[in-house]
Design a protein around this motif. Sequence first.
Motif, PDB file in Angstrom:
ATOM      1  N   HIS A  59      39.298 -12.709  -6.807  1.00 57.30           N
ATOM      2  CA  HIS A  59      40.265 -12.552  -7.815  1.00 57.30           C
ATOM      3  C   HIS A  59      41.247 -14.013  -6.957  1.00 57.30           C
ATOM      4  CE1 HIS A  59      41.272 -10.858  -3.573  1.00 57.30           C
ATOM      5  NE2 HIS A  59      42.869 -11.063  -4.031  1.00 57.30           N
ATOM      6  N   HIS A  61      44.471 -15.259  -5.724  1.00 60.53           N
ATOM      7  CA  HIS A  61      45.664 -14.571  -4.328  1.00 60.53           C
ATOM      8  C   HIS A  61      45.126 -16.046  -3.418  1.00 60.53           C
ATOM      9  CE1 HIS A  61      46.620  -9.962  -4.549  1.00 60.53           C
ATOM     10  NE2 HIS A  61      48.000 -11.400  -5.514  1.00 60.53           N
ATOM     11  N   ASP A  63      44.738 -16.643  -1.126  1.00 56.01           N
ATOM     12  CA  ASP A  63      43.625 -16.327   0.899  1.00 56.01           C
ATOM     13  C   ASP A  63      42.346 -16.317  -0.063  1.00 56.01           C
ATOM     14  OD1 ASP A  63      45.009 -13.734  -0.250  1.00 56.01           O
ATOM     15  OD2 ASP A  63      44.220 -12.822   1.173  1.00 56.01           O
ATOM     16  N   HIS A  64      42.392 -16.372  -1.295  1.00 56.01           N
ATOM     17  CA  HIS A  64      40.847 -16.737  -1.826  1.00 56.01           C
ATOM     18  C   HIS A  64      40.794 -17.623  -2.807  1.00 56.01           C
ATOM     19  CE1 HIS A  64      39.917 -12.038  -0.568  1.00 56.01           C
ATOM     20  NE2 HIS A  64      41.392 -12.198  -0.486  1.00 56.01           N
ATOM     21  N   HIS A 137      43.883  -3.850  -7.113  1.00 59.61           N
ATOM     22  CA  HIS A 137      44.735  -4.118  -5.639  1.00 59.61           C
ATOM     23  C   HIS A 137      45.555  -4.170  -6.388  1.00 59.61           C
ATOM     24  CE1 HIS A 137      45.015  -6.840  -2.924  1.00 59.61           C
ATOM     25  NE2 HIS A 137      45.328  -8.021  -2.908  1.00 59.61           N
ATOM     26  N   ASP A 155      39.907  -6.446  -1.464  1.00 58.97           N
ATOM     27  CA  ASP A 155      41.034  -6.577  -0.922  1.00 58.97           C
ATOM     28  C   ASP A 155      41.086  -5.310  -3.087  1.00 58.97           C
ATOM     29  OD1 ASP A 155      40.821  -9.014   0.071  1.00 58.97           O
ATOM     30  OD2 ASP A 155      43.227  -9.405  -0.140  1.00 58.97           O
TER      31      ASP A 155
HETATM   32 ZN   LIG Z   1      44.600 -10.274  -2.203  1.00 61.51          ZN
END
Ligand SMILES: [Zn+2]
Length: 239
Positions: A59, A61, A63-64, A137, A155
């Motif tokens: 996904h 976000h 942090d990914h 999520h 997530d």
């Molecule tokens: Zn996330």
Amino acid sequence: MIACSCEVCTSTDKKDKRYRSSILVESEFTTFVIDTTPDFRTQMLNENVKKLDAVLFTHLHKDHIAGLDDVKAFGYFSGKPMQVYANALTEEAIKREFAYVFSDKKYPGIPEINLNTIDAEPFMIGDIPVIPILVWHHKLPVLAFRIGKFTYITDANKIEEAEKEKIRGSETMVVNALRHKQHLSHYTLEEAVALVKELNVPKGYFTHISHQLGLQAVVNKDLPFGMELAYDGLQLFFD
Ligand SMILES: [Zn+2]
Ligand SMILES: [Zn+2]
Ligand SMILES: [Zn+2]
């Protein structure tokens, strides 16, 4: 966590030191990562990864996806563009967040990226078959992945029944377990344990762990047989 002095953040146990969540999947012929975290470069250097064929995203976000720029090192040595697999929503975010990679006027030293749009259909990365699983999520659709006898879910805090069927029969699953206290968009440890039990998967590892979960040695003691907290550098092998 930056600026935190809780017992987890000051622990001397190596397993309490965590980079952001990501995994490397490897067969004899193919190597890919699931997500490129802000720690991607450090993770690749720590694990001495010499070859990467593809990146698969769960996904959008930060942090990914934040570490994506550093795939350029692999391109530098292979001379090939990095194959990136993501759903349409994540692809849109990648084009926005890394606009310089996709602009008409390219400057030297930027990564070369080839986007492959995925949806619910199973697909191959080299010789590795991948089955996407839709998980939620909070209100954001996220992709989990079944790879042979292994399932990776980061997530998420809701999975519909039909998608759960794709996980059943796994030998091992990794699932996010943020902390004990309820969270809007992540499973708690208790919910994650219940999911592993419900799906009858013999081996469960927990990832995407917050410092609020507690010391890994303490938390592990209370987990049911066959379940434990994942840690940086953990390796799993499958036939
Ligand atoms: Zn996330
Ligand atoms: Zn802390
Ligand atoms: Zn995350």
